[in-house]
Design an enzyme around this catalytic site. Structure first.
Site, short mmCIF file in Angstrom:
data_model
loop_
_atom_site.label_atom_id
_atom_site.label_comp_id
_atom_site.label_asym_id
_atom_site.label_seq_id
_atom_site.Cartn_x
_atom_site.Cartn_y
_atom_site.Cartn_z
N SER A 196 57.66 0.51 -39.34
CA SER A 196 56.22 0.72 -39.46
C SER A 196 55.74 1.62 -38.33
O SER A 196 56.54 2.30 -37.69
CB SER A 196 55.50 -0.63 -39.46
OG SER A 196 54.15 -0.46 -39.83
N ASN A 197 54.46 1.65 -38.08
CA ASN A 197 53.91 2.49 -37.01
C ASN A 197 52.69 1.78 -36.41
O ASN A 197 52.31 0.70 -36.83
CB ASN A 197 53.55 3.87 -37.54
CG ASN A 197 52.56 3.81 -38.68
OD1 ASN A 197 51.43 3.37 -38.51
ND2 ASN A 197 53.00 4.19 -39.87
N HIS A 198 52.07 2.45 -35.44
CA HIS A 198 51.00 1.79 -34.66
C HIS A 198 49.61 1.88 -35.28
O HIS A 198 48.63 1.55 -34.62
CB HIS A 198 50.94 2.40 -33.26
CG HIS A 198 52.12 2.04 -32.42
ND1 HIS A 198 52.39 0.74 -32.07
CD2 HIS A 198 53.11 2.78 -31.87
CE1 HIS A 198 53.49 0.70 -31.33
NE2 HIS A 198 53.95 1.94 -31.20
N SER A 199 49.47 2.36 -36.51
CA SER A 199 48.13 2.49 -37.09
C SER A 199 47.43 1.12 -37.12
O SER A 199 47.99 0.12 -37.58
CB SER A 199 48.24 3.05 -38.51
OG SER A 199 46.99 2.98 -39.13
#
Ligand code: C5P
Length: 404
Positions: free
Chosen positions: A212-215
């Site tokens: 995933s990512n930091h959004s």
């Protein structure tokens, strides 16, 4: 007398600056829109404009000193704080910004600001050197991240000093337009259908792990909320985030890019505007293990395959719908943004350099440049995500009205 603010209570805080006289015009315009207006002046504001002026125009008593007024006004700060649909501080001096930022509540205005749950809009006006002062800027930035709203001062000749700079109070008409956008019934997206994607996607590796990512979802949620306020019907397709869902949005929860793609394509045809804010994973695991991968060798290789590009796929079929995208960049911002705008057939791309302080993932502020299809660029200063959302919607509304 259009009644756009009928039934709304606007509390106007006037601080001691040369621009205090312009607040008279603001109050007069608010009255024309049929708002109930209450004015609170600071002690120094009273030296610039007589309270009687504001009293006559607002039609209500003006409060300044908490203690020398009749006794019942000791609780006025609470009753006005409760009554307000919005508080507007114009002109807001460095002093009031500093006080609110530090949690000081020592007069009627600062106490009412502290006690209210209504949105508070600061309209700073001061000498340009004061405005540029690092402490003032830090205070603005902190207050912005706490959800206080701001208008940028105008640049021009400063009345008092005869110097040129940024610090003039914006025109009363602009201030009132902003108030209308915040609480008025000026619903410039009434009847429009807007689809927003937000948050990250999660691409499973095995039953317990994912890529995933930091959004954080904050930017997309702010856009959804602002569009609802303007009267739009909003479908919000969101990856997993931990912030509250906007009330009145039709929320569709998804995890993976493929799920998000499906959810978008099931709904895009009914929409007028498509705003792609989600940070969609570009790749997913080719094989998702059915069982937890056990720790074994020194290295582990995951094979990734490309995810569908939702925005690009929409670009191919969008027809006359407006397609807006985001671009998080770390370098060559303009070049990459324009490239994406064209390759994905977007109408607007909001590009931000995520390496800058106060921009990008997780923060409450953003620094964004809007690149438009017609080649024009709107450069926005550092502002809260809520205000970035308003600026993007302003551009969308312009395009919608050109299409009519
Ligand atoms: O190419 P890039 O991923 O940087 O493009 C960013 C824009 O495209 C954003 O608006 C993002 O929401 C959208 N996007 C998408 N589907 C993807 C990748 C990005 O909708 N798979």
């Amino acid at each position: 007398m259009d009644g756009l603010l009928e039934g709304k209570c606007v509390v106007v805080g006037v601080c001691g600056g040369i621009a205090a006289y312009k607040a008279v015009d603001v109050v007069s315009r608010l009255k024309k829109h049929k708002a109930e207006v209450h004015v609170i002046m600071t002690e120094s504001a009273v030296k610039f404009v007589a309270p009687l002026t504001f009293q006559s125009i607002s039609g209500n008593p003006v409060t300044s000193d908490m203690f020398s007024e009749p006794k019942k006004w000791n609780v006025e700060h609470i009753s006005l704080a409760r009554k307000a649909d919005i508080m507007v501080i114009a002109p807001a001096t460095a002093n009031i910004l500093g006080k609110v930022c530090a949690g000081i509540a020592d007069d009627m205005l600062s106490t009412t600001i502290m006690a209210t749950n209504a949105p508070v809009l600061f309209v700073p006006a001061m000498n340009h050197a004061m405005y540029e002062n690092a402490i003032v800027q830090q205070n603005i930035s902190k207050l912005g991240s706490l959800g206080y709203l701001f208008m940028e001062p105008d640049t021009g000749l400063m009345a008092a000093e005869g110097e040129y700079g940024k610090g003039r109070l914006p025109e009363p008409q602009a201030i009132v337009e902003r108030i209308l956008r915040e609480v008025g019934r000026a619903k410039d997206m009434e009847g429009k259908r807007v689809l927003v994607t937000a948050g990250p996607t999660r691409e499973p590796i095995d039953p317990v792990r994912f890529i995933s990512n930091h959004s954080s979802g904050k930017m997309g949620y702010a856009i959804a909320e602002a569009a609802i306020k303007r009267g739009a019907r909003v479908d919000l397709i969101t990856g997993p985030v931990s912030i509250p869902k906007p009330q009145l949005a039709n929320v569709i929860n998804v995890n993976t890019a493929e799920e998000m793609h499906k959810a978008v394509f099931e709904r895009y045809q009914q929409q007028d505007v498509l705003i792609m804010v989600a940070a969609v994973a570009d790749y997913r695991c080719k094989n998702i293990e059915g069982r937890k991968i056990k720790k074994a060798g020194e290295s582990l290789t995951l094979e990734l395959v490309k995810n569908p590009d939702i925005a690009a796929d929409l670009g191919k079929v969008k027809g006359d719908r407006i397609l807006v995208g985001f671009g998080a960049e770390t370098h060559d911002l303009e070049k990459n943004a324009v490239l994406k705008l064209n390759s994905k057939n977007m109408d607007i791309i909001a590009a931000n350099d995520v390496t800058q302080d106060g921009a990008g993932f997780g923060t409450d502020t953003n620094i964004v440049k809007l690149f438009k299809r017609d080649g024009s660029v709107v450069e926005l200063p550092k502002m809260s995500k809520r205000e970035v959302a308003e600026s993007i919607l302003n551009e969308i509304v312009k395009i919608l009205s050109e299409k009519k």
